[in-house]
Write a protein that holds these residues in place. Structure first.
Motif, short mmCIF file in Angstrom:
data_model
loop_
_atom_site.label_atom_id
_atom_site.label_comp_id
_atom_site.label_asym_id
_atom_site.label_seq_id
_atom_site.Cartn_x
_atom_site.Cartn_y
_atom_site.Cartn_z
N PRO A 1 -11.85 -2.57 -9.03
CA PRO A 1 -11.17 -1.69 -8.01
C PRO A 1 -9.70 -1.71 -8.20
CG PRO A 1 -12.61 -3.41 -6.82
CD PRO A 1 -12.48 -3.64 -8.25
N GLU B 1 -6.91 -4.10 -7.13
CA GLU B 1 -6.91 -5.20 -7.69
C GLU B 1 -6.06 -5.07 -9.03
OE1 GLU B 1 -8.60 -8.16 -7.40
OE2 GLU B 1 -10.09 -7.71 -5.79
N LEU C 1 -17.88 -5.16 -0.98
CA LEU C 1 -17.18 -5.09 -2.20
C LEU C 1 -16.90 -3.78 -2.72
CD1 LEU C 1 -19.49 -7.67 -4.21
CD2 LEU C 1 -17.10 -7.97 -3.27
N ASN D 1 0.88 -1.26 -0.03
CA ASN D 1 0.02 0.28 -0.14
C ASN D 1 0.97 1.17 -0.16
OD1 ASN D 1 -2.66 1.20 0.06
ND2 ASN D 1 -2.35 1.82 2.20
N SER E 1 -13.75 -2.22 -2.19
CA SER E 1 -12.53 -2.10 -2.88
C SER E 1 -11.96 -3.42 -3.22
CB SER E 1 -11.49 -1.38 -1.84
OG SER E 1 -11.67 -2.12 -0.56
N LYS E 2 -12.67 -4.42 -3.39
CA LYS E 2 -12.51 -5.89 -3.68
C LYS E 2 -13.38 -6.53 -4.64
CE LYS E 2 -14.09 -8.37 0.38
NZ LYS E 2 -13.33 -9.21 1.44
N TRP F 1 -14.45 -14.68 -8.23
CA TRP F 1 -14.10 -13.84 -9.57
C TRP F 1 -13.23 -14.41 -10.28
CZ3 TRP F 1 -10.26 -9.58 -10.81
CH2 TRP F 1 -10.42 -9.02 -12.10
N ASN G 1 -2.37 -4.83 -7.89
CA ASN G 1 -1.93 -6.06 -7.49
C ASN G 1 -1.60 -6.76 -8.86
OD1 ASN G 1 -1.75 -5.85 -4.80
ND2 ASN G 1 -4.08 -6.59 -4.56
N ARG H 1 -18.49 -7.54 -9.85
CA ARG H 1 -18.83 -6.80 -8.32
C ARG H 1 -20.34 -6.19 -8.52
NH1 ARG H 1 -16.11 -1.68 -6.06
NH2 ARG H 1 -16.15 -1.09 -8.13
N SER I 1 -14.99 -13.04 -4.12
CA SER I 1 -14.08 -14.00 -3.82
C SER I 1 -13.86 -15.08 -5.00
CB SER I 1 -14.28 -14.71 -2.53
OG SER I 1 -15.61 -15.46 -2.45
#
Length: 149
Positions: free
Chosen positions: A77, A80, A122, A26, A124-125, A130, A83, A138, A128
């Motif tokens: 998001p 995501e 959901l 972060n 910011s993600k 997906w 990452n 989302r 599960s």
């Protein structure tokens, strides 16, 4: 002269170095998020700031609503996407572009729809389960319909 993607790749490389040095993901990705906003959303997509808000695609419920009653959402998001970019090995400009073209989208939703995303966990993600294919997962999970989506 570097293009928009060159700036983003540079920011990814810097973030990876900072993470290897010991910063949390972060912490080290703040500049990457800024680069994504500036060089992809603003300069590539041309969907930045209050002036461009009217050009952002909308959920069905947000169609016709005043802009003040809508919130801008990243369809996938931003963390995501960050990452995906940070985990890319090897890092390539072409793969970065592919990730951004496939996943970096913005949408205007109503304030109530935004609250539904928050309440569902959901905000910011992605869900599960997906599959990394359905960028609308989302919204489907909380019943948000997308205009022309």
């Amino acid at each position: 002269m570097p293009d928009n993607l060159d700036f983003i790749v540079f920011a990814i490389e810097q973030a990876k170095e900072a993470e290897n040095y010991g910063f949390t993901r972060n912490e080290c990705c703040r500049n990457l998020k800024t680069a994504l906003h500036q060089y992809w959303q603003n300069k590539t997509m041309r969907l930045h700031g209050q002036f461009q808000k009217k050009n952002i695609p909308r959920s069905k419920a947000a169609v016709g609503m005043e802009l003040i009653n809508c919130d801008v959402e990243h369809v996938v998001p931003q963390m995501e996407i960050v990452n995906m970019l940070m985990d890319m090995n090897p890092l390539s400009k072409q793969e970065v572009e592919s990730v951004l073209k496939n996943y970096f989208r913005v949408l205007l939703v109503t304030k109530e729809e935004h609250q539904r995303l928050n309440a569902s966990g959901l905000r910011s993600k992605m869900p599960s389960n997906w599959d990394r294919k359905d960028v609308w997962a989302r919204y489907n999970a909380v019943g948000i319909e997308v205009e022309n989506g």
